[in-house]
Design a protein around this motif. Structure first.
Motif, short mmCIF file in Angstrom:
data_model
loop_
_atom_site.label_atom_id
_atom_site.label_comp_id
_atom_site.label_asym_id
_atom_site.label_seq_id
_atom_site.Cartn_x
_atom_site.Cartn_y
_atom_site.Cartn_z
N ALA A 13 0.87 -1.17 0.00
CA ALA A 13 0.00 0.00 0.00
C ALA A 13 0.91 1.22 0.00
N TYR A 14 0.80 2.06 -1.02
CA TYR A 14 1.61 3.27 -1.15
C TYR A 14 0.79 4.44 -0.64
N VAL A 15 1.36 5.23 0.27
CA VAL A 15 0.64 6.32 0.91
C VAL A 15 1.29 7.65 0.52
N ASP A 16 0.48 8.54 -0.06
CA ASP A 16 0.90 9.89 -0.41
C ASP A 16 0.11 10.87 0.43
N GLY A 17 0.72 11.99 0.75
CA GLY A 17 0.04 13.03 1.50
C GLY A 17 -0.24 14.23 0.62
N GLU A 18 -1.28 14.96 0.96
CA GLU A 18 -1.62 16.19 0.23
C GLU A 18 -1.70 17.33 1.22
N LEU A 27 4.93 9.54 0.82
CA LEU A 27 5.29 9.43 2.22
C LEU A 27 5.94 8.09 2.56
N MET A 28 5.24 7.00 2.23
CA MET A 28 5.71 5.70 2.69
C MET A 28 5.04 4.57 1.92
N ARG A 29 5.57 3.39 2.19
CA ARG A 29 4.99 2.17 1.63
C ARG A 29 4.75 1.21 2.80
N GLY A 40 4.59 -3.96 7.48
CA GLY A 40 5.97 -3.56 7.24
C GLY A 40 5.99 -2.10 6.82
N PHE A 41 7.07 -1.40 7.09
CA PHE A 41 7.14 0.05 6.91
C PHE A 41 8.39 0.43 6.13
#
Length: 82
Positions: A13-18, A27-29, A40-41
């Motif tokens: 899961a790829y997380v982007d911030g706005e 931001l992170m995976r 897992g981070f």
């Protein structure tokens, strides 16, 4: 961050911030750790355009998604202030 965008690709899961101004930032995976509370981070590093496994403040490479957000958001926001 005013909004999060999550996209799935396989076990990740790829997380982007706005931000409020609409600017986006990777931001992170997260990697499926087998339970809803253990993931897992990996932080995103713009300098290398890569996600790299990273330790959470608790000292582990896996934990709750909230722990990962609590770690990744301040790091990326602080980097934008430089």
């Amino acid at each position: 961050m005013t909004r999060l965008h999550v996209r799935n690709r396989g076990a990740f899961a790829y997380v982007d911030g706005e931000l409020a101004d609409g600017e986006g930032d990777k931001l992170m995976r997260l990697h499926d750790g087998g339970t809803a509370s253990r993931w897992g981070f990996a932080l995103y590093y713009a300098s290398s355009d890569r996600y790299e496994d990273s330790l959470l403040p608790t000292g582990g490479f896996a934990g709750a998604p909230e722990e990962a957000l609590d770690c990744a958001c301040p790091l990326h926001l602080a980097a934008q202030d430089i």
